[in-house]
Design a protein around this motif. Structure first.
Motif, mmCIF file in Angstrom:
data_model
loop_
_atom_site.group_PDB
_atom_site.id
_atom_site.type_symbol
_atom_site.label_atom_id
_atom_site.label_comp_id
_atom_site.label_asym_id
_atom_site.label_seq_id
_atom_site.Cartn_x
_atom_site.Cartn_y
_atom_site.Cartn_z
ATOM 1 N N GLN A 1 0.827 -1.201 0.000
ATOM 2 C CA GLN A 1 0.000 0.000 0.000
ATOM 3 C C GLN A 1 0.860 1.249 0.000
ATOM 4 O O GLN A 1 2.026 1.219 0.383
ATOM 5 C CB GLN A 1 -0.934 0.019 1.195
ATOM 6 C CG GLN A 1 -0.228 0.147 2.533
ATOM 7 C CD GLN A 1 -1.165 -0.039 3.696
ATOM 8 O OE1 GLN A 1 -2.029 -0.909 3.682
ATOM 9 N NE2 GLN A 1 -0.995 0.785 4.727
ATOM 10 N N GLY A 2 0.261 2.333 -0.446
ATOM 11 C CA GLY A 2 0.924 3.625 -0.455
ATOM 12 C C GLY A 2 -0.129 4.720 -0.402
ATOM 13 O O GLY A 2 -1.318 4.482 -0.616
ATOM 14 N N TYR A 3 0.328 5.934 -0.111
ATOM 15 C CA TYR A 3 -0.585 7.042 0.127
ATOM 16 C C TYR A 3 -0.442 8.117 -0.936
ATOM 17 O O TYR A 3 0.662 8.595 -1.210
ATOM 18 C CB TYR A 3 -0.325 7.628 1.516
ATOM 19 C CG TYR A 3 -0.689 6.646 2.594
ATOM 20 C CD1 TYR A 3 -1.967 6.614 3.122
ATOM 21 C CD2 TYR A 3 0.226 5.705 3.044
ATOM 22 C CE1 TYR A 3 -2.325 5.688 4.094
ATOM 23 C CE2 TYR A 3 -0.117 4.772 4.016
ATOM 24 C CZ TYR A 3 -1.395 4.772 4.528
ATOM 25 O OH TYR A 3 -1.747 3.850 5.483
ATOM 26 N N LEU A 4 -1.586 8.492 -1.530
ATOM 27 C CA LEU A 4 -1.630 9.609 -2.474
ATOM 28 C C LEU A 4 -1.748 10.925 -1.717
ATOM 29 O O LEU A 4 -1.361 11.964 -2.217
ATOM 30 C CB LEU A 4 -2.809 9.449 -3.436
ATOM 31 C CG LEU A 4 -2.696 8.280 -4.409
ATOM 32 C CD1 LEU A 4 -4.036 7.995 -5.066
ATOM 33 C CD2 LEU A 4 -1.637 8.587 -5.454
ATOM 34 N N SER A 5 -2.299 10.883 -0.511
ATOM 35 C CA SER A 5 -2.404 12.053 0.353
ATOM 36 C C SER A 5 -2.233 11.609 1.793
ATOM 37 O O SER A 5 -2.859 10.636 2.217
ATOM 38 C CB SER A 5 -3.772 12.731 0.192
ATOM 39 O OG SER A 5 -3.954 13.715 1.204
ATOM 40 N N THR A 6 -1.414 12.348 2.532
ATOM 41 C CA THR A 6 -1.235 12.063 3.960
ATOM 42 C C THR A 6 -1.597 13.276 4.814
ATOM 43 O O THR A 6 -1.167 13.392 5.951
ATOM 44 C CB THR A 6 0.220 11.634 4.264
ATOM 45 O OG1 THR A 6 1.101 12.670 3.837
ATOM 46 C CG2 THR A 6 0.553 10.320 3.583
ATOM 47 N N ARG B 1 -1.451 -1.214 -9.266
ATOM 48 C CA ARG B 1 -0.011 -1.424 -9.492
ATOM 49 C C ARG B 1 0.615 -0.196 -10.141
ATOM 50 O O ARG B 1 1.708 0.237 -9.749
ATOM 51 C CB ARG B 1 0.209 -2.666 -10.342
ATOM 52 C CG ARG B 1 -0.017 -3.945 -9.591
ATOM 53 C CD ARG B 1 0.287 -5.163 -10.447
ATOM 54 N NE ARG B 1 0.133 -6.372 -9.674
ATOM 55 C CZ ARG B 1 -0.450 -7.480 -10.114
ATOM 56 N NH1 ARG B 1 -0.940 -7.536 -11.349
ATOM 57 N NH2 ARG B 1 -0.552 -8.536 -9.333
ATOM 58 N N ALA B 2 -0.066 0.371 -11.147
ATOM 59 C CA ALA B 2 0.468 1.559 -11.823
ATOM 60 C C ALA B 2 0.567 2.741 -10.858
ATOM 61 O O ALA B 2 1.575 3.451 -10.848
ATOM 62 C CB ALA B 2 -0.412 1.914 -13.021
ATOM 63 N N LEU B 3 -0.455 2.958 -10.045
ATOM 64 C CA LEU B 3 -0.407 4.056 -9.071
ATOM 65 C C LEU B 3 0.748 3.873 -8.101
ATOM 66 O O LEU B 3 1.502 4.816 -7.821
ATOM 67 C CB LEU B 3 -1.726 4.137 -8.304
ATOM 68 C CG LEU B 3 -2.920 4.698 -9.074
ATOM 69 C CD1 LEU B 3 -4.215 4.399 -8.343
ATOM 70 C CD2 LEU B 3 -2.747 6.202 -9.289
ATOM 71 N N ILE C 1 3.517 6.904 -6.348
ATOM 72 C CA ILE C 1 3.758 6.841 -4.904
ATOM 73 C C ILE C 1 5.215 6.450 -4.672
ATOM 74 O O ILE C 1 5.621 5.335 -4.996
ATOM 75 C CB ILE C 1 2.782 5.843 -4.248
ATOM 76 C CG1 ILE C 1 1.343 6.321 -4.485
ATOM 77 C CG2 ILE C 1 3.088 5.692 -2.763
ATOM 78 C CD1 ILE C 1 0.280 5.356 -4.076
ATOM 79 N N PRO C 2 6.015 7.384 -4.143
ATOM 80 C CA PRO C 2 7.451 7.129 -4.027
ATOM 81 C C PRO C 2 7.839 6.021 -3.051
ATOM 82 O O PRO C 2 8.846 5.357 -3.243
ATOM 83 C CB PRO C 2 8.023 8.475 -3.575
ATOM 84 C CG PRO C 2 6.865 9.212 -2.978
ATOM 85 C CD PRO C 2 5.627 8.694 -3.644
ATOM 86 N N ALA C 3 7.043 5.816 -2.013
ATOM 87 C CA ALA C 3 7.382 4.785 -1.024
ATOM 88 C C ALA C 3 6.127 3.993 -0.691
ATOM 89 O O ALA C 3 5.092 4.564 -0.383
ATOM 90 C CB ALA C 3 7.950 5.431 0.240
ATOM 91 N N SER C 4 6.240 2.684 -0.767
ATOM 92 C CA SER C 4 5.088 1.859 -0.402
ATOM 93 C C SER C 4 5.418 1.056 0.847
ATOM 94 O O SER C 4 6.572 0.893 1.228
ATOM 95 C CB SER C 4 4.674 0.940 -1.550
ATOM 96 O OG SER C 4 5.710 0.065 -1.896
#
Length: 142
Positions: free
Chosen positions: A29-34, A75-77, A82-85
């Motif tokens: 998982q990764g975050y588009l907004s934190t 997967r593409a996102l 997302i620089p860090a997952s």
């Protein structure tokens, strides 16, 4: 409006390793907004993918919306935007009729073990599984 009400606990690594566990599911998982007022997460869980939007945490509750998305899009996102997952393996443990989710983190967070329990209300009583649940941990709102 959908609500997420959860408690999170650190897990005793030594005791956890001694348990017989069910098959875990690999999550990435990764975050588009934190932003603390709203987080937007992309998650791959096994062969399924989701976009989750969470509002600001008040107490142990927050608004939450979750939508399935195509696996290829997730997967593409994760690969392109997302620089860090975060990688982890999630185990579901049944205890006294409740589903405890235990995340065993991998990669940069390897060694971290967190258990969470979703509740119907902030005041709801519950029993801790014997041994492996550690102290209550107020986790960041991500």
């Amino acid at each position: 409006m959908p609500k997420e009400i959860e408690r999170k606990f650190l897990v005793d690594k030594t005791l956890w390793q001694q348990l017989e566990k069910p098959q875990g599911t690999y999550l990435r998982q990764g975050y588009l907004s934190t932003d603390p007022a709203r987080t937007v997460r992309v998650r791959i869980a096994g062969e399924r993918a989701y976009l989750t939007i969470k509002g600001k945490t008040t107490g142990i509750s927050r608004s939450e919306w979750e939508y399935p998305i195509p696996l290829a899009d997730a997967r593409a996102l994760l690969d392109e935007l997302i620089p860090a997952s975060i990688e982890k393996r999630r185990y579901v443990i049944e205890f006294e009729g409740r589903h405890w989710e235990v995340d065993a983190f991998e990669g940069a967070n390897q060694g971290l073990l967190v258990a969470e329990l979703e509740l119907q209300s902030e005041e709801e009583a519950f029993a801790l599984p014997p041994g492996w649940t550690g102290r209550y941990q107020r986790m960041p709102a991500m």
